[in-house]
Design an enzyme around this catalytic site. Sequence first.
Site, PDB file in Angstrom:
ATOM      1  N   ARG A  65      13.354  24.808  12.126  1.00 30.27           N
ATOM      2  CA  ARG A  65      13.039  24.372  13.322  1.00 30.27           C
ATOM      3  C   ARG A  65      13.669  25.431  14.340  1.00 30.27           C
ATOM      4  NH1 ARG A  65      17.669  24.128  15.127  1.00 30.27           N
ATOM      5  NH2 ARG A  65      16.738  23.429  16.949  1.00 30.27           N
ATOM      6  N   GLY A  66      13.206  25.386  15.607  1.00 33.17           N
ATOM      7  CA  GLY A  66      13.668  26.337  16.446  1.00 33.17           C
ATOM      8  C   GLY A  66      12.592  27.498  16.746  1.00 33.17           C
ATOM      9  N   ALA A  67      11.919  27.867  17.683  1.00 32.53           N
ATOM     10  CA  ALA A  67      10.662  28.856  17.935  1.00 32.53           C
ATOM     11  C   ALA A  67      11.056  30.029  17.321  1.00 32.53           C
ATOM     12  CB  ALA A  67      10.389  29.054  19.539  1.00 32.53           C
ATOM     13  N   ARG A 106       2.797  24.092  13.549  1.00 26.11           N
ATOM     14  CA  ARG A 106       3.316  23.569  15.187  1.00 26.11           C
ATOM     15  C   ARG A 106       2.764  24.281  16.151  1.00 26.11           C
ATOM     16  NH1 ARG A 106       8.749  22.078  14.581  1.00 26.11           N
ATOM     17  NH2 ARG A 106       8.386  21.009  16.853  1.00 26.11           N
ATOM     18  N   GLN A 214      19.174  16.921  17.305  1.00 28.58           N
ATOM     19  CA  GLN A 214      19.446  18.490  17.148  1.00 28.58           C
ATOM     20  C   GLN A 214      20.736  18.906  17.584  1.00 28.58           C
ATOM     21  OE1 GLN A 214      16.459  17.261  18.263  1.00 28.58           O
ATOM     22  NE2 GLN A 214      14.842  18.636  17.356  1.00 28.58           N
ATOM     23  N   ASP A 255      10.345  27.321  24.136  1.00 28.93           N
ATOM     24  CA  ASP A 255       9.379  27.349  22.885  1.00 28.93           C
ATOM     25  C   ASP A 255       8.255  28.005  23.449  1.00 28.93           C
ATOM     26  OD1 ASP A 255       9.932  25.615  20.202  1.00 28.93           O
ATOM     27  OD2 ASP A 255      11.075  24.851  22.010  1.00 28.93           O
ATOM     28  N   ASN A 265       9.941  23.237  26.589  1.00 28.33           N
ATOM     29  CA  ASN A 265      11.377  23.395  25.679  1.00 28.33           C
ATOM     30  C   ASN A 265      11.369  21.609  25.191  1.00 28.33           C
ATOM     31  OD1 ASN A 265      13.551  24.704  24.703  1.00 28.33           O
ATOM     32  ND2 ASN A 265      14.697  23.357  25.985  1.00 28.33           N
ATOM     33  N   LYS A 266      12.619  21.369  24.526  1.00 27.33           N
ATOM     34  CA  LYS A 266      12.702  20.405  23.916  1.00 27.33           C
ATOM     35  C   LYS A 266      12.560  19.171  24.970  1.00 27.33           C
ATOM     36  CE  LYS A 266      13.022  19.862  20.452  1.00 27.33           C
ATOM     37  NZ  LYS A 266      11.981  19.562  19.668  1.00 27.33           N
TER      38      LYS A 266
END
Length: 363
Positions: A65-67, A106, A214, A255, A265-266
């Site tokens: 995970r993580g763009a 995603r 996270q 993201d 973003n998150k």
Amino acid sequence: MPSPQDAPVASGVHSVNTQGSIEPMRWRGDHLELLDQRALPEQILTLRIDSATQTAQAIVDMAVRGAPAIGITAAYGVVLAAQRLESAGDWRKPLERAISELAGSRPTAVNLFWALARMQETIDAHREASQAPLAALLATAKDIHRRDLEDNHCMGALGAGVIARGGPCAVMTHCNTGALATGGHGTALGVIRSAWKRGLISEVRVNETRPWLQGARLSAWELQQEGIPAVLAVDSAASLILAEGKVEWLIVGADRIAANGDVANKIGTLSLAVQARHFGVKTMVVAPASTFDQSLASGADIPIETRSARELTHQGERRITPLDIVVYNPVFDITPASLVDVLICEKGVIETPDREKIAALLR
């Protein structure tokens, strides 16, 4: 759903590279090895990935995970699809099906689509070839991976330079934007790493980042690996912490960034940015240029991914909510550009970002 043979396979213990950096993915000659981020910090395990379907499933399942990391992983997924072609034949259609499958893993992280577009360009450049351009696809994927790491170090230096204007300070970060979320070093956490090495960070306040934790599982672990002082707190403690007046910067990743500077973003980033502005804390967004989506006028156009209700209704196997409760589980939120003080990518620094400044920088 993938068939059993297309499920990612646990393959052993992962280690850091010779430079001491955490590597979320490694190309192993004929397969991709992913550090399984679901197991951290209790275990450091890897998944062996042999196909595009396994790659897409690993992204959906949050093993990676993580763009930026998602984009790099997807690029290698296209290479795996090319590797598995059984005959020369019409090799384009199977690869384009693989790209479509990976693109569906995603919806919010634009780096995924940017990386797949680069792989498609490589396919298009070899469209007249009698067989899949495996070597060219692998070279493109490796270039995406290498450039991301280089860009992260560049952003780290730029961000540290901004922090240096005010001297050593405490900072707050949300989610995980470190080596685990990228090709190495990190974006927002990369800035923190670089600033720490320059003696500019006194302490990092880490938000746990529900529901996948996270911050608690990944950022706290990364910071511990490098001996950077970190204090973990529940997400809802952020206002109290910011009100104390010790934190000078909220540093987060992204993201997707719209043309006007609105940031996806998150989930939780928007509330943090609102709180930061109220308490006089500056907000820094750090993301590679591939995160900018100039086709979207504003954050209102950014698709917001929602995930399974089970992530909120259960802790492990234990249900913690009433049966049949309606659940809304968005993964991201949109922070308007007006709440962002500094936007950093590898191309430079934008203060008080807006459409014109972003367009000029990206040109």
